[in-house]
Design a protein around this motif. Sequence first.
Motif, PDB file in Angstrom:
ATOM      1  N   GLU A  36       0.802  -1.216  -0.107  1.00 33.22           N
ATOM      2  CA  GLU A  36       0.073   0.060  -0.014  1.00 33.22           C
ATOM      3  C   GLU A  36       0.741   1.254  -0.042  1.00 33.22           C
ATOM      4  O   GLU A  36       2.060   1.384   0.345  1.00 33.22           O
ATOM      5  CB  GLU A  36      -1.021   0.061   1.348  1.00 33.22           C
ATOM      6  CG  GLU A  36      -1.990  -1.028   1.102  1.00 33.22           C
ATOM      7  CD  GLU A  36      -2.867  -0.932   2.349  1.00 33.22           C
ATOM      8  OE1 GLU A  36      -4.049  -1.651   2.392  1.00 33.22           O
ATOM      9  OE2 GLU A  36      -2.749  -0.038   3.226  1.00 33.22           O
ATOM     10  N   ARG A  37       0.226   2.384  -0.360  1.00 27.76           N
ATOM     11  CA  ARG A  37       0.973   3.533  -0.335  1.00 27.76           C
ATOM     12  C   ARG A  37       1.124   4.046   1.058  1.00 27.76           C
ATOM     13  O   ARG A  37       0.190   3.782   1.888  1.00 27.76           O
ATOM     14  CB  ARG A  37       0.051   4.648  -1.344  1.00 27.76           C
ATOM     15  CG  ARG A  37       0.881   6.061  -1.331  1.00 27.76           C
ATOM     16  CD  ARG A  37       0.140   6.856  -2.426  1.00 27.76           C
ATOM     17  NE  ARG A  37       0.186   6.269  -3.729  1.00 27.76           N
ATOM     18  CZ  ARG A  37      -0.606   6.841  -4.712  1.00 27.76           C
ATOM     19  NH1 ARG A  37      -0.842   8.233  -4.498  1.00 27.76           N
ATOM     20  NH2 ARG A  37      -0.824   6.244  -5.991  1.00 27.76           N
ATOM     21  N   GLU A  38       2.482   4.553   1.224  1.00 31.62           N
ATOM     22  CA  GLU A  38       2.580   4.920   2.874  1.00 31.62           C
ATOM     23  C   GLU A  38       3.343   6.120   2.849  1.00 31.62           C
ATOM     24  O   GLU A  38       3.752   6.834   2.036  1.00 31.62           O
ATOM     25  CB  GLU A  38       3.535   3.767   3.294  1.00 31.62           C
ATOM     26  CG  GLU A  38       5.295   3.689   2.804  1.00 31.62           C
ATOM     27  CD  GLU A  38       5.979   2.777   3.506  1.00 31.62           C
ATOM     28  OE1 GLU A  38       5.591   2.291   4.518  1.00 31.62           O
ATOM     29  OE2 GLU A  38       7.246   2.988   3.223  1.00 31.62           O
ATOM     30  N   PHE A  39       3.163   6.778   3.771  1.00 30.91           N
ATOM     31  CA  PHE A  39       3.295   8.062   4.253  1.00 30.91           C
ATOM     32  C   PHE A  39       5.025   8.232   4.626  1.00 30.91           C
ATOM     33  O   PHE A  39       5.382   7.219   4.864  1.00 30.91           O
ATOM     34  CB  PHE A  39       2.799   8.649   5.611  1.00 30.91           C
ATOM     35  CG  PHE A  39       3.415   9.843   6.318  1.00 30.91           C
ATOM     36  CD1 PHE A  39       4.301   9.636   7.206  1.00 30.91           C
ATOM     37  CD2 PHE A  39       3.138  10.949   5.824  1.00 30.91           C
ATOM     38  CE1 PHE A  39       4.765  11.133   7.805  1.00 30.91           C
ATOM     39  CE2 PHE A  39       3.729  12.506   6.213  1.00 30.91           C
ATOM     40  CZ  PHE A  39       4.633  12.244   7.061  1.00 30.91           C
ATOM     41  N   VAL A  40       5.423   9.259   3.989  1.00 28.43           N
ATOM     42  CA  VAL A  40       7.039   9.484   4.106  1.00 28.43           C
ATOM     43  C   VAL A  40       7.313  10.411   5.070  1.00 28.43           C
ATOM     44  O   VAL A  40       7.984  10.470   5.914  1.00 28.43           O
ATOM     45  CB  VAL A  40       7.780   9.479   2.917  1.00 28.43           C
ATOM     46  CG1 VAL A  40       9.052   9.880   2.899  1.00 28.43           C
ATOM     47  CG2 VAL A  40       7.525   8.327   1.901  1.00 28.43           C
ATOM     48  N   ALA A  41       7.034  11.892   4.467  1.00 24.80           N
ATOM     49  CA  ALA A  41       7.149  13.127   5.119  1.00 24.80           C
ATOM     50  C   ALA A  41       6.235  14.075   4.603  1.00 24.80           C
ATOM     51  O   ALA A  41       5.596  13.994   3.684  1.00 24.80           O
ATOM     52  CB  ALA A  41       8.555  13.576   4.707  1.00 24.80           C
ATOM     53  N   ALA A  42       5.967  15.065   5.609  1.00 23.37           N
ATOM     54  CA  ALA A  42       5.234  16.155   5.217  1.00 23.37           C
ATOM     55  C   ALA A  42       5.458  17.348   5.865  1.00 23.37           C
ATOM     56  O   ALA A  42       6.278  17.412   7.116  1.00 23.37           O
ATOM     57  CB  ALA A  42       3.613  15.991   5.831  1.00 23.37           C
ATOM     58  N   ILE A  43       5.113  18.503   5.261  1.00 24.49           N
ATOM     59  CA  ILE A  43       5.542  19.989   5.723  1.00 24.49           C
ATOM     60  C   ILE A  43       4.430  21.104   5.728  1.00 24.49           C
ATOM     61  O   ILE A  43       3.516  20.773   4.615  1.00 24.49           O
ATOM     62  CB  ILE A  43       6.857  20.431   5.064  1.00 24.49           C
ATOM     63  CG1 ILE A  43       7.555  21.508   5.591  1.00 24.49           C
ATOM     64  CG2 ILE A  43       6.632  20.644   3.304  1.00 24.49           C
ATOM     65  CD1 ILE A  43       8.759  22.184   4.804  1.00 24.49           C
ATOM     66  N   ASN A  44       4.150  21.690   6.637  1.00 26.88           N
ATOM     67  CA  ASN A  44       3.122  22.848   6.553  1.00 26.88           C
ATOM     68  C   ASN A  44       3.521  23.723   5.865  1.00 26.88           C
ATOM     69  O   ASN A  44       4.529  23.769   5.532  1.00 26.88           O
ATOM     70  CB  ASN A  44       2.634  23.237   8.033  1.00 26.88           C
ATOM     71  CG  ASN A  44       3.902  24.182   8.685  1.00 26.88           C
ATOM     72  OD1 ASN A  44       4.894  24.109   8.509  1.00 26.88           O
ATOM     73  ND2 ASN A  44       3.032  24.972   9.408  1.00 26.88           N
ATOM     74  N   TRP A  45       2.303  24.796   5.889  1.00 29.60           N
ATOM     75  CA  TRP A  45       2.417  25.799   4.573  1.00 29.60           C
ATOM     76  C   TRP A  45       3.788  26.673   4.930  1.00 29.60           C
ATOM     77  O   TRP A  45       4.306  27.346   4.067  1.00 29.60           O
ATOM     78  CB  TRP A  45       1.348  26.554   4.569  1.00 29.60           C
ATOM     79  CG  TRP A  45       0.800  27.212   5.593  1.00 29.60           C
ATOM     80  CD1 TRP A  45       0.162  26.821   6.750  1.00 29.60           C
ATOM     81  CD2 TRP A  45       1.087  28.903   5.763  1.00 29.60           C
ATOM     82  NE1 TRP A  45       0.334  27.969   7.575  1.00 29.60           N
ATOM     83  CE2 TRP A  45       0.444  28.987   6.989  1.00 29.60           C
ATOM     84  CE3 TRP A  45       1.602  29.765   4.821  1.00 29.60           C
ATOM     85  CZ2 TRP A  45       0.638  30.549   7.645  1.00 29.60           C
ATOM     86  CZ3 TRP A  45       1.648  31.172   5.601  1.00 29.60           C
ATOM     87  CH2 TRP A  45       1.031  31.560   6.784  1.00 29.60           C
ATOM     88  N   THR A  46       4.026  26.807   6.158  1.00 26.59           N
ATOM     89  CA  THR A  46       5.238  27.795   6.689  1.00 26.59           C
ATOM     90  C   THR A  46       6.640  27.027   6.460  1.00 26.59           C
ATOM     91  O   THR A  46       7.680  27.745   6.509  1.00 26.59           O
ATOM     92  CB  THR A  46       5.179  28.644   7.849  1.00 26.59           C
ATOM     93  OG1 THR A  46       5.107  27.402   8.974  1.00 26.59           O
ATOM     94  CG2 THR A  46       3.865  29.143   8.098  1.00 26.59           C
ATOM     95  N   GLY A  47       6.618  25.768   6.438  1.00 27.31           N
ATOM     96  CA  GLY A  47       7.634  25.044   6.658  1.00 27.31           C
ATOM     97  C   GLY A  47       8.287  25.039   8.073  1.00 27.31           C
ATOM     98  O   GLY A  47       9.290  24.158   8.152  1.00 27.31           O
TER      99      GLY A  47
END
Length: 123
Positions: free
Chosen positions: A44-55
Amino acid sequence: QVQLVESGGGLVQAGGSLRLSCAASGRTFSSYAMGWFRQAPGKEREFVAAINWTGGIRYYADSVKGRFTISRDNSKNTVYLQMNSLKPEDTAVYYCAARPMSITKATREWDYWGQGTQVTVSS
């Protein structure tokens, strides 16, 4: 509406590095949270990383913490994934995603997706 185009994938030896880029269209890129996900064959597709709008807020999967870094340049409408110390188990198609709210690790809660870029790590 946001359109996403990934680039930077390829073949690399274990221990090597790659930097993925995701170029986004649309005037409101800076207000979107951005994420990277991956999908290996048969998984299955899995989460790696995420960043909010400001960084200012970043999430990472435990499997990549300390090796991968997500960043964004709102002036270029681009988000990056710097991948170091790559392992064969990092082999997958990597997808960029966007959502107009706070960041989340839940794959189903992301609204926009790119077409993906292949990353292959040889042992």
